[in-house]
Scaffold this active site. Structure first.
Site, PDB file in Angstrom:
ATOM      1  N   TYR A   1      -1.613  -0.050  10.149  1.00  0.00           N
ATOM      2  CA  TYR A   1      -1.800  -0.617   8.811  1.00  0.00           C
ATOM      3  C   TYR A   1      -0.583  -0.326   7.931  1.00  0.00           C
ATOM      4  O   TYR A   1      -0.017  -1.237   7.296  1.00  0.00           O
ATOM      5  CB  TYR A   1      -3.063  -0.020   8.186  1.00  0.00           C
ATOM      6  CG  TYR A   1      -3.383  -0.488   6.793  1.00  0.00           C
ATOM      7  CD1 TYR A   1      -4.103  -1.659   6.571  1.00  0.00           C
ATOM      8  CD2 TYR A   1      -2.978   0.254   5.687  1.00  0.00           C
ATOM      9  CE1 TYR A   1      -4.412  -2.081   5.281  1.00  0.00           C
ATOM     10  CE2 TYR A   1      -3.275  -0.161   4.396  1.00  0.00           C
ATOM     11  CZ  TYR A   1      -3.993  -1.325   4.195  1.00  0.00           C
ATOM     12  OH  TYR A   1      -4.293  -1.730   2.916  1.00  0.00           O
TER      13      TYR A   1
ATOM     14  N   SER B   1       0.852  -1.191   0.000  1.00  0.00           N
ATOM     15  CA  SER B   1       0.000   0.000   0.000  1.00  0.00           C
ATOM     16  C   SER B   1       0.884   1.236   0.000  1.00  0.00           C
ATOM     17  O   SER B   1       1.954   1.244   0.627  1.00  0.00           O
ATOM     18  CB  SER B   1      -0.884   0.027   1.245  1.00  0.00           C
ATOM     19  OG  SER B   1      -1.490   1.301   1.422  1.00  0.00           O
TER      20      SER B   1
END
Length: 252
Positions: free
Chosen positions: A157, A142
């Site tokens: 995250y 990501s």
């Protein structure tokens, strides 16, 4: 026929990757957790286009289930493709969860770690004996792990995804004697079901994301899925140990 294992392919990026790989002639073993209808939709789409796919249940956050999953993969390979190996692995399954740093609990941190970092690590370890020499792996990271995509609320995250990018390099180094290539991709904001369909529930956030994206729109699953299929294919044969941001120029 080449065969790919794609985790988390009941919707979004994983679903697109599975369909794109099938369109390029690969058989697909795809996994799902809670969304079996979505996984069956993926299988149906692939079969409608003349391809072959098998859906298996997998919780990437529970590494103790991986040996049994490997047995299921062996059975699917034997029964559907009459072979005992596969060619491509896409570590895509996971979930998104946001919280301010001071509000992040150990439970939340551990859940993200198990699904986003420990899961891909030990699932790849478990399946590695079945992966052919000269095969390829793509890990879905990501851009929240890079400066371009940093947003408040994603400290846990983004940390796990950053770990996955580093893990990708080590995999590439250690698997290279077998000719196995390993790369990661880092999507930006993409219209998927992540974080409990966040984009459907909070459509008001979309214009702000679009305004910060150089190419002027939100990413779509196929924008990412096509890159995964390309990296795994012959076009990507001289690329390894790389992280490729696929974000339309977010914060450019």
């Amino acid at each position: 026929m080449r065969v790919a294992v794609v985790t988390g392919a009941s919707s979004g990026i994983g679903q697109s990757a599975a369909v794109q790989l099938a369109e390029r002639g690969a058989g697909v073993i795809l996994t799902y957790l809670g969304n079996q209808p979505g996984a069956l939709d993926t299988v149906a789409t692939i079969e409608k286009n003349g391809g072959t796919a098998v859906a298996l249940r997998l919780d990437v956050g529970r590494s103790e289930t991986f040996p049994a999953f490997r047995d299921s993969v062996v059975a699917a390979l034997r029964d559907t493709w009459q072979r005992d190996t596969f060619d491509h692995l896409v570590n895509n399954a996971g979930f998104g969860q946001m919280a301010a740093f001071e509000d992040t609990t150990e439970e939340m941190f551990d859940g993200l770690m198990r699904a986003l970092l420990k899961g891909p690590y030990f699932l790849t370890q478990t399946l590695l004996p079945l992966l052919v020499d000269g095969g390829a792996i793509v890990n879905v990271a990501s851009n929240s792990a890079s400066f371009a995509g940093m947003e408040s609320g994603y400290s846990a995250y983004g940390t796990m995804k950053g770990g996955l990018v580093v893990l990708t390099r080590y995999m590439a180094k250690e698997f290279s004697p077998r000719g196995i290539r390993v790369n990661s991709i880092s999507p930006g904001s993409t219209r998927t079901r992540i974080a409990d369909n966040a984009f459907e529930r909070y459509p008001e956030v979309i214009p702000g994301l679009v305004a910060r994206t150089a190419l002027g729109r939100l990413g779509e699953p196929d924008d990412i899925g096509m890159v995964i299929a390309t990296l795994l294919g012959e076009e990507g044969r001289w690329i390894t140990a790389q992280d490729i941001e696929v974000s339309g120029g977010y914060n450019l």
